[in-house]
Motif scaffolding. Structure first.
Motif, PDB file in Angstrom:
ATOM      1  N   ASN A 130       0.860  -1.197   0.000  1.00 49.77           N
ATOM      2  CA  ASN A 130       0.000   0.000   0.000  1.00 49.77           C
ATOM      3  C   ASN A 130       0.887   1.234   0.000  1.00 49.77           C
ATOM      4  OD1 ASN A 130      -2.165  -1.699   2.275  1.00 49.77           O
ATOM      5  ND2 ASN A 130      -2.567  -1.308   0.129  1.00 49.77           N
ATOM      6  N   GLY A 131       0.559   2.164  -0.874  1.00 49.05           N
ATOM      7  CA  GLY A 131       1.313   3.415  -0.907  1.00 49.05           C
ATOM      8  C   GLY A 131       2.630   3.340  -1.655  1.00 49.05           C
ATOM      9  N   ALA A 132       2.902   2.217  -2.348  1.00 54.52           N
ATOM     10  CA  ALA A 132       4.189   2.059  -3.044  1.00 54.52           C
ATOM     11  C   ALA A 132       4.296   2.956  -4.282  1.00 54.52           C
ATOM     12  CB  ALA A 132       4.391   0.602  -3.443  1.00 54.52           C
ATOM     13  N   GLY A 133       3.157   3.424  -4.803  1.00 51.81           N
ATOM     14  CA  GLY A 133       3.200   4.290  -5.975  1.00 51.81           C
ATOM     15  C   GLY A 133       2.593   3.659  -7.224  1.00 51.81           C
ATOM     16  N   LYS A 134       1.882   2.560  -7.072  1.00 49.21           N
ATOM     17  CA  LYS A 134       1.325   1.843  -8.221  1.00 49.21           C
ATOM     18  C   LYS A 134       0.257   2.667  -8.935  1.00 49.21           C
ATOM     19  CE  LYS A 134      -0.103  -1.471  -5.575  1.00 49.21           C
ATOM     20  NZ  LYS A 134       0.311  -0.915  -4.255  1.00 49.21           N
ATOM     21  N   THR A 135      -0.715   3.144  -8.153  1.00 49.06           N
ATOM     22  CA  THR A 135      -1.812   3.883  -8.777  1.00 49.06           C
ATOM     23  C   THR A 135      -1.306   5.176  -9.406  1.00 49.06           C
ATOM     24  OG1 THR A 135      -3.434   2.906  -7.278  1.00 49.06           O
ATOM     25  CG2 THR A 135      -4.056   4.979  -8.314  1.00 49.06           C
ATOM     26  N   THR A 136      -0.400   5.861  -8.726  1.00 44.01           N
ATOM     27  CA  THR A 136       0.170   7.085  -9.309  1.00 44.01           C
ATOM     28  C   THR A 136       0.824   6.766 -10.650  1.00 44.01           C
ATOM     29  OG1 THR A 136       0.543   7.932  -7.073  1.00 44.01           O
ATOM     30  CG2 THR A 136       1.750   9.003  -8.860  1.00 44.01           C
ATOM     31  N   HIS A 158      -3.291  -6.899  -5.586  1.00 39.82           N
ATOM     32  CA  HIS A 158      -2.719  -7.424  -4.346  1.00 39.82           C
ATOM     33  C   HIS A 158      -3.031  -8.914  -4.225  1.00 39.82           C
ATOM     34  CE1 HIS A 158      -1.466  -3.636  -2.654  1.00 39.82           C
ATOM     35  NE2 HIS A 158      -2.636  -3.106  -2.906  1.00 39.82           N
ATOM     36  N   ASP A 161       3.498   5.249   4.017  1.00 39.53           N
ATOM     37  CA  ASP A 161       2.292   5.761   4.671  1.00 39.53           C
ATOM     38  C   ASP A 161       1.429   6.511   3.665  1.00 39.53           C
ATOM     39  OD1 ASP A 161       3.406   8.929   5.868  1.00 39.53           O
ATOM     40  OD2 ASP A 161       4.370   7.586   4.450  1.00 39.53           O
ATOM     41  N   HIS A 162       0.139   6.522   3.910  1.00 40.30           N
ATOM     42  CA  HIS A 162      -0.775   7.196   2.989  1.00 40.30           C
ATOM     43  C   HIS A 162      -1.046   8.628   3.434  1.00 40.30           C
ATOM     44  CE1 HIS A 162      -2.692   4.935  -0.284  1.00 40.30           C
ATOM     45  NE2 HIS A 162      -1.982   3.977   0.245  1.00 40.30           N
ATOM     46  N   GLY A 163      -1.003   9.546   2.541  1.00 40.25           N
ATOM     47  CA  GLY A 163      -1.343  10.927   2.837  1.00 40.25           C
ATOM     48  C   GLY A 163      -2.846  11.125   2.723  1.00 40.25           C
TER      49      GLY A 163
END
Ligand code: ATP
Length: 310
Positions: A38-44, A187, A305-307
């Motif tokens: 989670n938060g690794a940058g995949k969606t971005t 995932h 971490d998620h912003g």
């Protein structure tokens, strides 16, 4: 030409670097998985590929097109199903499909796609009254409506029941058979292992590894274990020449060999050469999930971490 080419992609949100000079290439016609915590940058990353996020720097090409400059042409060839999509919630399944069909010069038959996605009974139901899994199916149907040459599927089967999930996998395999390039963010390890030709592991905005699912398991260098019995007393010297074996021990009447590479084949071959019959052979190897955990950083190291500015 690659189907998708990403070079030095960089994206930061405030102080947070979400994607850190990431480069990757997706071949035409392959199913390319993107895995990461989670938060690794995949969606971005996939949003930048789809032209929905402006990178701070870096280059993206999709089927030779620049996603931001050639938006209209890109929409005709790239299907996108994202985690969160903003659809008009008062429109019915049929209305949304017809509306979206009008965006494409050459598209699929909405009715046929509604049937294929198992939404026949929900044709007249408003989006807001669909269950989570039904909304997900509709999102996928919308992504396929333009008969895309490439598709991005972010969390394809999240929220789907087991039968729908298997149907979705068959749909993705069918797309590959037709030469469609698929980028799958997931995932779901079983899904990735089953569908993907290659997988990119993204860790804290960087590319940690790209390989086939089996190749990632091998890269992680995790132990494999072969266990067997023999009808006659076992002489461990038989396995001396097996490079893949790291240790050989006995546990009760069992012989336990640990190692890596093509261990099972190497051990079997050595036994056959010495005329030893192995009984009750079992084999354990690391899974893609084990490899994922070994090859990416700790989930609690503060780097993922998620912003809240989303
Ligand atoms: P997940 O598996 O949870 O979906 P992901 O790998 O898709 O995660 P991204 O959504 O790309 O991750 O987010 C990467 C990082 O950027 C995270 O730390 C996230 O908090 C941050 N981020 C994403 N979008 C925004 C935004 N709009 N504003 C601020 N930070 C953001």
């Amino acid at each position: 030409m690659h189907a998708i080419e990403v070079r030095g992609l960089h994206k930061r949100y405030g102080d947070k670097v979400a994607v850190d000079d990431l480069s990757l290439s997706v071949e035409l016609g392959e199913i390319y998985g993107i895995l990461g915590r989670n938060g690794a940058g995949k969606t971005t990353t996939v949003e930048a590929v789809a032209g929905l996020r402006r990178p701070d720097r870096g280059e993206v090409r999709v089927l030779g097109l620049d996603p931001r400059r050639d938006r209209a042409r890109l929409r005709q060839v790239l299907g996108v199903q994202l985690q969160e999509s903003a659809l008009h919630s008062a429109l019915t399944v049929r209305e949304l499909m017809r509306l979206h069909r009008s965006f494409y010069r050459d598209g699929a038959d909405p009715g046929e796609l509604i049937d294929r996605m198992g939404l026949t009974e929900q044709r007249g139901t408003r989006f807001e009254n669909l269950s989570g899994g039904q909304q997900q199916r509709l999102n996928i149907a919308l992504a396929l409506l333009g008969k895309p040459k490439a598709v991005i599927l972010d969390e394809l089967t999240t929220g789907l029941d087991p039968e729908a999930r298997r149907q979705m996998w068959a749909t993705v395999e069918g797309m590959r058979d037709q030469g469609v390039t698929v980028v799958l963010v997931s995932h779901h390890m079983e899904e990735v292992e089953r569908l993907c030709d290659r997988v990119a592991l993204i860790d804290a905005g960087r590319l940690a590894a790209v390989d086939t699912p089996a190749g990632l398991v091998t890269r992680a260098g995790l132990e494999q274990v072969v266990r067997f019995r023999t009808a006659t007393p076992f002489d461990a010297a038989i396995l001396d020449g097996v490079e893949e074996a790291r240790s050989v021990r006995t546990a009760g009447d069992r012989v336990v060999v640990t190692g890596s590479g093509n261990l099972l084949h190497a051990v079997s071959t050595a036994l056959v050469r010495s005329d030893v019959a192995a009984l009750d052979t079992s084999f354990e190897r690391a899974t893609l999930e084990d490899a994922f955990l070994a090859l990416t950083g700790s989930p609690f190291d503060g780097s993922s971490d998620h912003g809240s500015e989303r």
